[in-house]
Write an enzyme that holds these catalytic residues in place. Sequence first.
Site, short mmCIF file in Angstrom:
data_model
loop_
_atom_site.label_atom_id
_atom_site.label_comp_id
_atom_site.label_asym_id
_atom_site.label_seq_id
_atom_site.Cartn_x
_atom_site.Cartn_y
_atom_site.Cartn_z
N LYS A 42 -5.56 -10.23 -5.25
CA LYS A 42 -6.71 -10.44 -4.37
C LYS A 42 -7.89 -9.58 -4.83
CE LYS A 42 -7.02 -8.11 -0.53
NZ LYS A 42 -6.79 -7.52 0.79
N LYS A 74 0.83 -1.21 0.00
CA LYS A 74 0.00 0.00 0.00
C LYS A 74 0.86 1.26 0.00
CE LYS A 74 -4.06 -2.06 2.02
NZ LYS A 74 -4.88 -2.24 3.19
N LYS A 102 -11.78 -4.54 -1.93
CA LYS A 102 -12.88 -3.58 -2.00
C LYS A 102 -12.42 -2.18 -2.34
CE LYS A 102 -13.55 -3.86 2.93
NZ LYS A 102 -12.22 -3.63 3.43
#
Length: 331
Positions: A197, A112, A200
């Site tokens: 993955k 991230k 969301k």
Amino acid sequence: MTRIFSGVKPTGHLTLGNYLGAVRQWVAADQKPDEALFCVVDLHALTVEHDPARVRRLSRQAATLLLAAGLDPERCTLFVQSHVDEHTRLSYLLECTASDGELRRMIQYREKAGRAQAAGDGVRLSLLTYPVLMAADILAYRSEEVPVGEDQRQHVELTRDLAVRFNQRYGPTFTVPKATHPAVAARVMDLQDPRSKMGKSHEVSAGVVYLLDEPAAVTKKVMRAVTDTGSGVVYDREARPGVANLLDILAACTGGDPVELAAGYTGYGQLKRDVAEAVVELLRPVRERHAELAADPAAVDGVLRAGAERARGIARPVVDGAYEAIGLLAP
Ligand code: TYM
């Protein structure tokens, strides 16, 4: 009786990955006599660029969806993280227990932080300390089991390390928890990019099935899923990640075994049609119940208030005990 704790962060609309990897196990745990706490971990949503109104909206939506999925507020404790001060109170003590090096090694931080840098955004310090707050979420309740998807394994390992270290230094204070994962679909992959993955917070959503997607949208996304070159339907996560992902999803929806299911197909078309139908049917009751519950947000807020009250009652003495153990003068 086992104490169970888990959470979901309101950074986007909940996905099929969240449902199969985590939420479904929570609903199953809620049917057992165990004591379960489930949390919308809103503070974690502030670790990346965020829109305040959206976080607020998604927090209530996540809570409503968890109820729609079948969590029973009479049996479990459902609450919002920021309503219980003990999480941040404990997090600081755990920051004094963790090392800079072990946090910088966290895979999710590296991914991230890399993405934020590439987008020209600053990396918030809270992104680095995030797993410590997650450890506090878990340890404040002396939780024993943490039902999560595969991607949270490393964070729960860190939580265990911190609990053991704190207990060794300052005396027995925390229970050392363990992660539990579903047998299949512990890592649901993006339908357009089956080596990543299903997440969301992804900006491109063509490969992400959301729990609130209309049946037609679910079908379209599944039918357009990227499959692999090569003929025949075989279950091989390395060589055929796209097909393996579809088989995992089908197995999770129907209760079958992905390897055995593969044997029943000769082509991708029928497999995709069956996956689409299974997912639509799995999500239909959740979506319908969500529509009913969303019509009465005050009732959802009431559940969250009562949940926070109960959660506080459990966490307060544990965190007070940790403050004393680490050497702080009682007020
Ligand atoms: P979050 O919000 O990303 O995801 C919530 C849960 O869904 C699981 N999950 C998946 N499982 C399978 N396949 C996928 N594609 C997939 N995507 C998500 C996650 O593993 C998770 O169980 N750090 C946590 C939230 C958290 C937490 C906690 C969890 C904060 N404090 C304490 C447990 C205990 C997170 O970001 O989850």
